[in-house]
Motif scaffolding. Structure first.
Motif, PDB file in Angstrom:
ATOM      1  N   LEU A 166       0.829  -1.196   0.000  1.00 30.95           N
ATOM      2  CA  LEU A 166       0.000   0.000   0.000  1.00 30.95           C
ATOM      3  C   LEU A 166       0.868   1.251   0.000  1.00 30.95           C
ATOM      4  CD1 LEU A 166      -2.921   1.131   0.244  1.00 30.95           C
ATOM      5  CD2 LEU A 166      -2.632   1.023   2.723  1.00 30.95           C
ATOM      6  N   LEU A 167       1.908   1.255   0.844  1.00 34.84           N
ATOM      7  CA  LEU A 167       2.785   2.413   0.947  1.00 34.84           C
ATOM      8  C   LEU A 167       3.627   2.578  -0.310  1.00 34.84           C
ATOM      9  CD1 LEU A 167       3.893   1.929   4.648  1.00 34.84           C
ATOM     10  CD2 LEU A 167       2.544   3.834   3.764  1.00 34.84           C
ATOM     11  N   SER A 226       1.670   4.159  -3.045  1.00 36.26           N
ATOM     12  CA  SER A 226       1.068   5.462  -2.735  1.00 36.26           C
ATOM     13  C   SER A 226       1.844   6.594  -3.412  1.00 36.26           C
ATOM     14  CB  SER A 226       1.071   5.681  -1.224  1.00 36.26           C
ATOM     15  OG  SER A 226       2.379   6.029  -0.777  1.00 36.26           O
ATOM     16  N   LEU A 263       3.261   9.007  -1.923  1.00 42.47           N
ATOM     17  CA  LEU A 263       4.099   9.668  -0.919  1.00 42.47           C
ATOM     18  C   LEU A 263       5.518   9.933  -1.423  1.00 42.47           C
ATOM     19  CD1 LEU A 263       2.887   7.578   2.143  1.00 42.47           C
ATOM     20  CD2 LEU A 263       2.415  10.015   1.752  1.00 42.47           C
ATOM     21  N   TRP A 277       7.640   5.713   5.718  1.00 39.82           N
ATOM     22  CA  TRP A 277       6.268   6.247   5.808  1.00 39.82           C
ATOM     23  C   TRP A 277       5.524   5.537   6.950  1.00 39.82           C
ATOM     24  CZ3 TRP A 277       8.973   9.048   3.253  1.00 39.82           C
ATOM     25  CH2 TRP A 277       9.327   8.941   1.917  1.00 39.82           C
ATOM     26  N   GLU A 290       2.218   7.166   8.153  1.00 41.19           N
ATOM     27  CA  GLU A 290       1.232   7.057   7.085  1.00 41.19           C
ATOM     28  C   GLU A 290       0.670   5.639   7.007  1.00 41.19           C
ATOM     29  OE1 GLU A 290       3.079  10.537   7.163  1.00 41.19           O
ATOM     30  OE2 GLU A 290       4.267   8.728   6.777  1.00 41.19           O
ATOM     31  N   MET A 314      -3.314   4.573   7.056  1.00 42.51           N
ATOM     32  CA  MET A 314      -3.805   3.876   5.857  1.00 42.51           C
ATOM     33  C   MET A 314      -4.326   2.481   6.200  1.00 42.51           C
ATOM     34  SD  MET A 314      -1.048   4.821   2.875  1.00 42.51           S
ATOM     35  CE  MET A 314      -0.920   6.488   2.231  1.00 42.51           C
ATOM     36  N   PRO A 369      -2.977  11.281   1.365  1.00 38.37           N
ATOM     37  CA  PRO A 369      -1.893  10.505   0.741  1.00 38.37           C
ATOM     38  C   PRO A 369      -1.026  11.327  -0.201  1.00 38.37           C
ATOM     39  CG  PRO A 369      -4.006   9.930  -0.223  1.00 38.37           C
ATOM     40  CD  PRO A 369      -4.313  10.798   0.952  1.00 38.37           C
ATOM     41  N   TYR A 370      -1.459  12.537  -0.548  1.00 40.76           N
ATOM     42  CA  TYR A 370      -0.661  13.412  -1.405  1.00 40.76           C
ATOM     43  C   TYR A 370       0.140  14.436  -0.601  1.00 40.76           C
ATOM     44  CZ  TYR A 370      -3.215  11.406  -5.306  1.00 40.76           C
ATOM     45  OH  TYR A 370      -3.732  10.511  -6.214  1.00 40.76           O
ATOM     46  N   ALA A 405       0.653  14.720   5.240  1.00 40.17           N
ATOM     47  CA  ALA A 405       0.099  13.406   4.926  1.00 40.17           C
ATOM     48  C   ALA A 405      -0.621  12.789   6.117  1.00 40.17           C
ATOM     49  CB  ALA A 405       1.211  12.465   4.451  1.00 40.17           C
TER      50      ALA A 405
END
Length: 346
Positions: free
Chosen positions: A47-48, A51, A53, A87, A90, A94, A177-178, A208
């Motif tokens: 997922l990370l 993303s 990021l 991350w 994050e 998430m 996420p941006y 984030a």
């Protein structure tokens, strides 16, 4: 921990990353292996990695993307793993189904001897043993001393210009996420030469993750709760800064996350720690008194290494900001790790 040395990282961003990765290679590899094992069932690594990021870091803080690549090259590990590991905050929001049972306690004061910031950094138990203290000497910008986990850009730190930053995660605030990941925000603060510039950076960047940032220099301390909606200042309490893991000013709430954190007792734990610290710290209290309060394990402020408990105190820091900044860092639990005073290379 008693024999831990400070890892020196100097030069270009790529060179600093390589120095980090090479000198801490076995620790970086162990940290990533433990992280992969814990996150594999949830799929958070993928997922990370998928993303936006990293793209945001490349656009806003390209030097940090180069430093991450240097860490991967120096340690001989995949760049994608190093980036995703960075991350950390994050990944927590998430992956909402795995809200954690831990947090950090941050305090600060402005006694006659000068301002200070201090905190316990509480993290997932699998990260214990990956503690590093880095002395970063970039080509541009002030020298920095940070507490981190092997492979991470930073968890908390102070620079030679006297700017310090401590943090608490705020899982119930909204994420984007941006936005810029927490690790990159921390390093962005430490690149500034005074508190005003650091606060302007925090107000100007898209975030984030929900996070509290305590920022200080010789002129004073400030508290901001940041989320997808921006940065909200938190008033000091009689000149003191006290913050745990629930918002005191921001109303940019993720209702579902807040409900789950209440159900698990995380909000109650955060409120208990806040009340304890509010009673324990005098308005004119010293950094030594803050250090004593952060070692208390009855609330608990300091989370001991109980095998079945999902988190523990990863380390503690005290930054004294009056005059020449002084950093005291304990990379581990009280009684198991000693305080280090890295000093400045000049």
């Amino acid at each position: 921990m008693a024999g831990m040395t400070v890892i020196e990282c100097a030069g270009s961003p790529l060179e600093m990353g390589r120095a980090h990765g090479e000198q801490a290679r076995p620790v970086v590899r162990r940290a990533l292996e433990a992280w992969r094992e814990v996150t594999a069932p949830s799929g958070v690594a993928g997922l990370l990695t998928g993303s936006p990021l990293l793209g945001t870091v490349r656009r806003l803080r390209p030097e940090l993307a180069d430093e991450l690549r240097g860490i991967a090259e120096g340690a001989g590990v995949p760049f994608e793993d190093v980036a995703a590991y960075n991350w950390m905050d994050e990944g927590w929001w998430m992956r909402r189904r795995h809200l954690r049972e831990h947090g950090c306690s941050v305090v600060g004061g402005q006694p006659a001897g000068g301002p200070y910031l201090a905190q316990n950094m509480d993290l997932p138990a699998f990260m214990d043993g990956s503690q590093l203290v880095l002395r970063l000497r970039p080509q541009d910008g002030p020298e920095q001393v940070v507490l981190t986990s092997a492979g991470l850009l930073a968890l908390t730190g102070v620079n030679a210009a006297g700017v310090a930053v401590c943090v608490n995660t705020l899982d119930m605030l909204s994420g984007d996420p941006y936005g810029l990941p927490v690790a990159a925000v921390i390093r962005g603060v430490l690149a500034r030469r005074d508190r005003a510039a650091a606060v302007a950076f925090l107000r100007g960047v898209d975030h984030a993750s929900g996070q509290h940032y305590a920022v200080g220099d010789a002129s004073g301390i400030e508290s901001l709760e940041c989320s997808a909606a921006g940065a909200v200042p938190v008033p000091l309490r009689e000149g003191r800064l006290i913050h745990t893991n629930h918002p005191l000013a921001s109303d940019d709430l993720d209702a579902g996350a807040l409900d789950r954190l209440r159900e698990t007792g995380s909000v109650r734990d955060s409120e208990n720690r806040l009340r304890f610290l509010d009673a324990a710290l005098r308005p004119d209290g010293t950094p030594g008194e803050a250090e004593t309060a952060l070692a208390d394990d009855t609330v608990p402020i300091c989370v001991p290494g109980v095998p079945e408990w999902p988190t523990r105190t990863f380390g503690s820091v005290v930054y004294e900001l009056g005059g020449t900044p002084r950093a005291r860092i304990r990379p581990g639990l009280p009684g198991r790790a000693q305080w280090l005073e890295p000093g400045w290379a000049g």
